[in-house]
Design a protein around this motif. Structure first.
Motif, short mmCIF file in Angstrom:
data_model
loop_
_atom_site.label_atom_id
_atom_site.label_comp_id
_atom_site.label_asym_id
_atom_site.label_seq_id
_atom_site.Cartn_x
_atom_site.Cartn_y
_atom_site.Cartn_z
N TYR A 1 149.01 8.47 55.22
CA TYR A 1 148.00 9.45 54.82
C TYR A 1 148.25 10.02 53.43
CZ TYR A 1 147.67 9.53 59.91
OH TYR A 1 147.56 9.18 61.21
N THR A 2 149.48 9.97 52.98
CA THR A 2 149.83 10.68 51.75
C THR A 2 148.94 10.24 50.60
OG1 THR A 2 152.10 10.89 52.49
CG2 THR A 2 151.70 11.15 50.14
N ASN A 3 148.40 11.22 49.89
CA ASN A 3 147.60 10.98 48.69
C ASN A 3 146.36 10.15 48.95
OD1 ASN A 3 149.52 12.39 47.29
ND2 ASN A 3 150.66 10.57 46.71
N CYS A 4 145.74 10.35 50.11
CA CYS A 4 144.52 9.62 50.40
C CYS A 4 143.69 10.40 51.41
CB CYS A 4 144.84 8.24 50.95
SG CYS A 4 143.37 7.24 51.26
N SER A 5 142.45 10.67 51.08
CA SER A 5 141.52 11.25 52.05
C SER A 5 140.11 10.85 51.63
CB SER A 5 141.64 12.78 52.10
OG SER A 5 141.24 13.36 50.89
N TRP A 6 139.17 10.93 52.58
CA TRP A 6 137.78 10.67 52.23
C TRP A 6 136.98 11.95 52.35
CZ3 TRP A 6 135.47 11.75 56.88
CH2 TRP A 6 136.16 11.43 58.06
N GLY A 7 135.85 12.01 51.70
CA GLY A 7 135.12 13.26 51.73
C GLY A 7 133.74 13.16 51.13
N ILE A 8 133.06 14.31 51.13
CA ILE A 8 131.73 14.43 50.55
C ILE A 8 131.72 15.65 49.64
CG2 ILE A 8 130.56 13.31 52.48
CD1 ILE A 8 129.79 16.04 53.53
N TYR A 9 130.76 15.69 48.74
CA TYR A 9 130.65 16.85 47.87
C TYR A 9 129.20 17.02 47.45
CZ TYR A 9 130.47 13.43 44.08
OH TYR A 9 130.13 12.38 43.28
N ALA A 10 128.84 18.24 47.11
CA ALA A 10 127.53 18.56 46.54
C ALA A 10 127.76 19.82 45.72
CB ALA A 10 126.50 18.79 47.63
N ASN A 11 127.83 19.67 44.43
CA ASN A 11 128.19 20.82 43.61
C ASN A 11 127.47 20.79 42.28
OD1 ASN A 11 129.77 19.04 41.91
ND2 ASN A 11 131.33 19.08 43.52
N GLY A 12 127.73 21.79 41.47
CA GLY A 12 127.10 21.90 40.18
C GLY A 12 126.21 23.11 40.09
#
Length: 857
Positions: free
Chosen positions: A92-103
């Protein structure tokens, strides 16, 4: 969509559990599993091979929006959620998945949703687990992110994620209590601080904290939900028997992860990160221990009382697997049932002893070997010769009879190392005088209420020769020249400043707690409310500890500081919560003695009608070796952090580290100058490290200035900004002229209006360094992020990122000693550019991917 309003309710919340529950789990069959380690680090996480098993493939959707900012999904190389199973060397170290909505999009702007179905619907006692870390959600009502468990898997777009919803858990709208859950009862606040699930404030994200979310379907359309720390699996919040939303009897067979305009204080700006998602059967959830009586820290417990508690389990627990130890000795327990059950009530039948402090441990193991442990303490110390009950000296405690004399007689009669005990009542009083080797113990059933008449407060004049005595004349609780004095108990000191002392200069109003010329002072576990003047003042008192202090002025203004430290040495202020009518935590110096060796940590400023963490304004003597760390500052009328030397004081070796702030007028204010004819002091060595801030309420920027006085240039020296990540308000259409020199006026960040920089305006300074800093504006601004005037040896290393609205460019600045070596999604070649500063503009395509840069010497 906009989430509806919510009421604040805390059913079975962990804050009432008095426990740290650590769990170990036995092996169990996994029905579905998806893990960040399984994803190809070189490809998008929608790759068909990166789907785990037991789930349908991800369907990812973003809106089409032209309002600026970013939305999408990503695989992160470089950070992951810290957890008991995510340690150095694992996949797991230094790795993940994700989503974003920003600005900088308006309400209803950028959105991202990730949908997926379950191969099989959840059944009773099957657990859905998700490890989630949010890196920041903005303070607006339209800023939110989280997950939804649903019936059916409609994936028509970014607005369909709540279709068929049965349960929802998300973070919205900034603040400290904005984790919410949504079920058959509507939307309810979880009572969980944002810090529990927030990304690593260091900005590197490695081993950032997160939440383990565990949902279990229960019979009759109810559910159980446990939120744990990903670091140590301690229970942070707990729900049981709650009703699901939606059609009764409908299944739960899909999940949606969502993010809506989540720009916040995380250094990546609102990323929602996930390490793993599981469905497991039988349950991996350990038991939860709640409703422990007596509560942790209870005093004077009647030895005839029983110790009792409740064990809840998603599977079942048996009385044979419940252990209670008191001071290491096993106790005999009685239970509400003899067989294994999901809810077990236990009562201790072993008699307690009198006059004894107890340390308790509860261990509960379910039928699968999952365990939970709870520790707590209490005492059965009866009132003896050490305890002076003020009621035995005639105190009425009815809130109307003045109990000043009775309390003072009890204090005078208190033996060495004794306790003066206020309990079960409201004790109206004028000034009371503490003495050596005593504890004023105001227990949770008691309030010490200040008299509303100034005649009940004699003028106090300690031989301190301190200029702050011009402001300090009266007090409710007062200690002068005392050694080993403690104020504690968990009760309330009410200064009566809401209905009385509503006007007048400081010297005409009483301080709630004032110690002067004392040693070994402890102020802990006490609540100070409605101060008439400054709330807590310690003047030339050394070896001072203030912990678990709550100050609440709740909207009162007019010179009501929270906690003032005036010319004290060897000070620790920890775990305090302050809502103040003026500066919240303020270090002052009124003579040449100065302030030395101060640590302020783990404090929460919920509101200040002036500055949050402040030096001055009184600044005659030196301030040395001072650290503010791991603090949160919210809702200040002026600066989150202010350092002021205007009375001749030398300020040296000051550190602000791991400070988060939001909704403040200003971020950082530093001023060196002279008022009232004082000699100019000095400011040398201020470090700002791992600072995150957003939601600025004003456009001015940060004034950081030395002074040019009587033909002499007085410089600030050795300022370091390391990983300082601040989103400024912006919105100024032109660059203002250079502000005038400091001319002795009352120093405040507002005194020069808008500055030539939207971020930092630095003047009369030497040896200023910015490393790995991030600045941005919410609204487009004509000013640069940094402007300087008469600054020598100004260095930016890192690079320093300056993000403008619209998402079109990233501007990197670096000194001549560095060359851009590599950059993702930027065409080479990379070459150094001559000049004092080198700028490299990186055009960003709305590709939703992170951008990385590396410099070399």
């Amino acid at each position: 969509m906009k989430h509806p309003g919510f009421k604040t309710v805390r059913p079975f919340i962990a804050t009432a559990m008095v426990m740290l529950a650590f769990a170990s789990t036995a092996p169990a069959q996994t029905n579905a599993y998806d893990d960040a380690a399984a994803y190809f680090k070189s490809s998008n996480w929608t790759n068909g091979a990166n789907q785990g098993f037991g789930f349908t493939p991800w369907v990812l959707t973003t809106n089409v929006f032209s309002g600026g900012g970013y939305r999408g999904w990503y695989l992160n190389n470089g950070y992951a959620i810290a957890s008991a199973t995510n340690v150095g060397g694992t996949a797991y170290t230094n790795c993940s998945w994700g989503i974003y909505a920003n600005g900088a999009a308006p309400a209803g702007g950028n959105r991202t949703v990730a949908y997926r179905g379950f191969a099989s619907s959840l059944t009773t006692n099957v657990v859905f687990k998700l490890q989630w870390m949010t890196e920041g959600i903005g303070s607006g009502a339209t800023n939110y992110g989280g997950f939804v468990l649903r019936n059916g898997n409609p994936t028509s777009g970014v607005t369909a994620y709540e279709t068929g919803y049965r349960f929802e858990f998300y973070y919205a709208g900034g603040g400290t209590d904005s984790y919410l859950f949504k079920d058959g009862n509507g939307v309810t606040a979880m009572g969980l601080p944002f810090a529990a699930g927030y990304g690593n404030s260091a900005g590197s994200h490695v081993n950032a904290t997160g939440l383990n979310c565990e949902f279990t379907l229960e019979p009759n359309d109810t559910y159980r939900f446990t939120v744990r720390s990903a670091n140590n699996n301690a229970v942070l919040a707990f729900l049981d028997g709650q009703p699901l939303a939606g059609t009764p009897g409908s299944t739960i067979d899909s999940v949606a992860l969502f993010a809506n305009e989540t720009t916040g204080t995380g250094s990546s700006g609102g990323d929602q990160n996930y390490n793993r998602m599981q469905i497991v059967s039988p349950s991996l959830i350990p038991p939860v221990i709640i409703n422990v009586q007596p509560a942790n820290g209870s005093v004077f417990v009647n030895p005839a009382s029983n110790v009792s508690f409740e064990v809840d389990s998603a599977s079942a627990v048996s009385p044979a697997n419940i252990t209670l130890l008191l001071n290491g000795i096993p106790q005999t327990l009685a239970f509400n049932t003899n067989g294994a059950t999901q809810q077990l009530l236990a009562t201790n039948t072993t008699p307690l002893k009198t006059n004894l402090t107890y340390n308790g441990t509860i261990i509960a193991v379910d039928i699968y070997g999952n365990s939970a442990t709870n520790t707590f303490s209490f005492n059965t110390i009866l009132t003896n010769s050490l305890w002076q009950d003020v009621k035995n000296y005639g105190a009425a405690g009815n809130g109307t009879t003045k109990d000043t004399t009775a309390i003072q007689v009890a204090i005078n009669a208190c033996p060495p190392d004794g306790f003066v005990w206020l309990h079960n009542g409201t004790f109206l009083s004028g000034t009371i005088f503490l003495k050596n080797n005593m504890t004023l113990y105001i227990d949770p059933t008691a309030t010490l209420l200040g008299s509303g008449s100034s005649s009940d407060y004699p003028i106090l004049n300690p031989p301190a020769n301190n200029s702050q005595q011009n402001n300090c004349d009266m007090a409710l609780v007062y200690a002068q020249g005392c050694t080993n004095v403690t104020i504690t108990g968990g009760g309330i000191i009410n200064g009566n400043g809401r209905n009385n002392f509503t006007s007048g200069v400081e010297a005409t109003r009483p301080i709630s707690i004032w110690t002067a010329l004392c040693h070994q002072v402890n102020i802990r576990d006490i609540n100070v409310v409605d101060a008439a003047m400054w709330s807590v003042v310690n003047m030339q008192s050394d070896d001072l500890t203030i912990s678990n202090l709550t100050v609440n002025d709740d909207g009162l203004n007019g010179n009501r500081d929270g906690c003032d430290v005036v010319d004290c040495w060897h000070v620790t202020i920890a775990n305090c919560t302050i809502d103040s009518g003026d500066d919240a935590i303020c270090l002052k110096s009124g003579n040449s003695r100065g302030v030395n060796d101060v640590l302020v940590e783990n404090c929460l400023i919920t509101k200040s009608q002036s500055n949050g963490l402040k030096f001055g304004t009184a600044s005659k003597g030196p301030f040395t070796n001072i650290t503010f760390q791991d603090c949160t500052v919210l809702n200040t009328s002026h600066s989150a952090m202010a350092v002021e030397s205007v009375d001749g004081g030398a300020i040296n070796a000051v550190t602000f580290q791991r400070i988060n702030f939001a909704s403040c007028q200003n971020a950082i204010f530093v001023i060196l100058g002279s008022r009232s004819g004082a000699a100019v002091g000095s400011i040398n060595g201020i470090t700002y490290r791992d600072i995150n801030g957003s939601g600025m309420t004003d456009t001015r920027g940060c004034p950081i200035s030395g002074c040019f006085t009587n033909g002499v240039d007085h410089e600030l020296n050795n300022l370091l900004f390391d990983n300082v990540n601040i989103s400024f308000a912006g919105g100024v259409g032109s660059i203002p002229s250079t502000p005038p020199e400091y001319a002795g006026q009352y120093p405040e960040n507002t005194m020069w209006g808008n500055l030539p920089a939207y971020g930092y305006y630095i003047r009369h300074a030497a040896n200023v360094t910015f490393t790995n800093c991030f600045t941005s504006v919410v609204l487009t601004d004509a000013r640069p992020w940094l402007a300087n005037n008469d600054v020598s040896n100004l260095t930016t290393v890192g690079p320093t990122l300056n993000i403008f609205p619209g998402g079109t460019n990233v501007v990197l600045a670096w000194p001549n000693a560095f060359t851009l070596q590599t950059a993702t999604n930027v065409a080479g070649p990379y070459a150094d550019v001559p000049g004092a500063f080198n700028f490299y503009t990186n055009p960003i395509i709305a590709d939703g991917l992170p951008h990385f840069f590396r410099l070399r010497r």
